[in-house]
Design a protein around this motif. Structure first.
Motif, PDB file in Angstrom:
ATOM      1  N   GLY A 108       4.663  -2.470   4.879  1.00  0.00           N
ATOM      2  CA  GLY A 108       4.337  -3.214   3.693  1.00  0.00           C
ATOM      3  C   GLY A 108       5.273  -4.416   3.590  1.00  0.00           C
ATOM      4  O   GLY A 108       6.411  -4.385   4.081  1.00  0.00           O
ATOM      5  N   VAL A 166       0.073  -2.783   1.975  1.00  0.00           N
ATOM      6  CA  VAL A 166       0.198  -1.417   2.493  1.00  0.00           C
ATOM      7  C   VAL A 166      -1.161  -0.833   2.887  1.00  0.00           C
ATOM      8  O   VAL A 166      -1.271  -0.117   3.893  1.00  0.00           O
ATOM      9  N   LEU A 207       5.715   2.358   4.454  1.00  0.00           N
ATOM     10  CA  LEU A 207       4.705   2.219   3.410  1.00  0.00           C
ATOM     11  C   LEU A 207       5.223   2.924   2.152  1.00  0.00           C
ATOM     12  O   LEU A 207       6.343   3.404   2.105  1.00  0.00           O
ATOM     13  N   ALA A 249      -3.071  -4.236  -1.763  1.00  0.00           N
ATOM     14  CA  ALA A 249      -1.628  -4.365  -1.966  1.00  0.00           C
ATOM     15  C   ALA A 249      -1.190  -3.610  -3.222  1.00  0.00           C
ATOM     16  O   ALA A 249      -1.834  -3.717  -4.270  1.00  0.00           O
ATOM     17  N   THR A 250      -0.092  -2.892  -3.123  1.00  0.00           N
ATOM     18  CA  THR A 250       0.404  -2.104  -4.256  1.00  0.00           C
ATOM     19  C   THR A 250       0.561  -2.953  -5.508  1.00  0.00           C
ATOM     20  O   THR A 250       0.065  -2.607  -6.586  1.00  0.00           O
ATOM     21  N   ASN A 265      -1.006 -10.769   0.971  1.00  0.00           N
ATOM     22  CA  ASN A 265       0.158  -9.971   0.599  1.00  0.00           C
ATOM     23  C   ASN A 265       1.076 -10.806  -0.272  1.00  0.00           C
ATOM     24  O   ASN A 265       0.859 -12.013  -0.467  1.00  0.00           O
ATOM     25  N   TYR A 279       9.554   3.194  -1.288  1.00  0.00           N
ATOM     26  CA  TYR A 279       9.129   2.884   0.082  1.00  0.00           C
ATOM     27  C   TYR A 279       9.817   3.826   1.059  1.00  0.00           C
ATOM     28  O   TYR A 279      11.001   4.135   0.922  1.00  0.00           O
TER      29      TYR A 279
END
Length: 233
Positions: free
Chosen positions: A9, A38, A56, A120-121, A148, A195
């Motif tokens: 990520g 991620v 990740l 993406a988170t 990202n 993470y």
């Protein structure tokens, strides 16, 4: 040189790059690293892309251990990353400490830069925040999603408009020249993501992969992680 393949990520990009030379010198391998959302990294792994080390979110790593692509017992937590608000360097910092202030800042922005809202988170979370603020439809034409957070921040830094705002993980803001971290999201919208690094089951160099993970989480580099936006667990 033989490559060690890493997929991560974007949150860990700054940390990895700062320690890359140390790893390559000590291991005799070259680090072939790919960074992105991620969800996109998970898709690459499941699509068969070569990978020795994977970084990740803890939730995704746990799932990949269960499904098989990640070797059980190799996962190590790197740190916690929060999601923050950014502006172009040298421009005024808006107040974003409450829901009302954040809503006002986003309404005033002429462009809103953030990572992929599907993979993406931080991007997924930010879209939820916009809906909870009740302004998702109102600002939709000013949204500027990128693959990202790093590419979103780079695009924001390079644009000519001083009235833009960005939102992504703090680590991606801090490594981008030309943008300033204003603050974390208000507590009500806080996103603190753990993470985790792990060795992939198909790794051709599992010992070197573990060596890289040890380097990233080493107590000797605790200050480096914190400076880059990783909070201790």
């Amino acid at each position: 040189m033989t490559p060690l393949h890493l997929m991560s990520g974007g949150a860990a990009q700054g940390l990895v790059r700062q320690l890359q030379a140390d790893f390559e010198t000590s291991s005799g391998l070259t680090l072939d690293a790919v960074f992105g959302a991620v969800g996109a990294m998970k898709q690459r792994l499941e699509g068969g892309a070569p990978c020795d080390v994977l970084i990740l979110t803890q939730a995704l790593i746990d799932g990949l251990v269960k499904s098989g692509p990640v070797r059980a017992g190799t996962d190590r937590k790197v740190g916690i990353v929060k999601t923050g608000v950014a502006v172009k360097a040298g421009t005024p910092w808006p107040a974003v400490d409450t829901a009302d202030n954040l809503r006002h800042a986003l309404r005033q922005a002429t462009g809103i830069y953030f990572p992929d809202p599907q993979l993406a988170t931080a991007g997924i979370h930010f879209m939820k925040v916009l809906h909870e603020l009740g302004i998702a439809a109102e600002v939709s034409e000013r949204l500027r999603p990128y693959p990202n957070g790093a590419t979103a921040m780079k695009a924001m830094a390079d644009c000519d408009d001083p009235h833009v705002v960005g939102c992504t993980q703090v680590t991606e803001i801090l490594i981008t020249n030309g943008v300033d971290l204003v603050a974390d999201l208000p507590h009500i919208f806080e996103l603190a993501t753990v993470y985790t690094a792990a060795v992939c089951s198909a790794s051709q160099h599992p010992e070197a992969a573990a060596q890289l993970i040890d380097l990233l989480i080493s107590p000797a580099h605790a200050s480096l992680r914190q400076q880059g936006g990783f909070l201790p667990l």
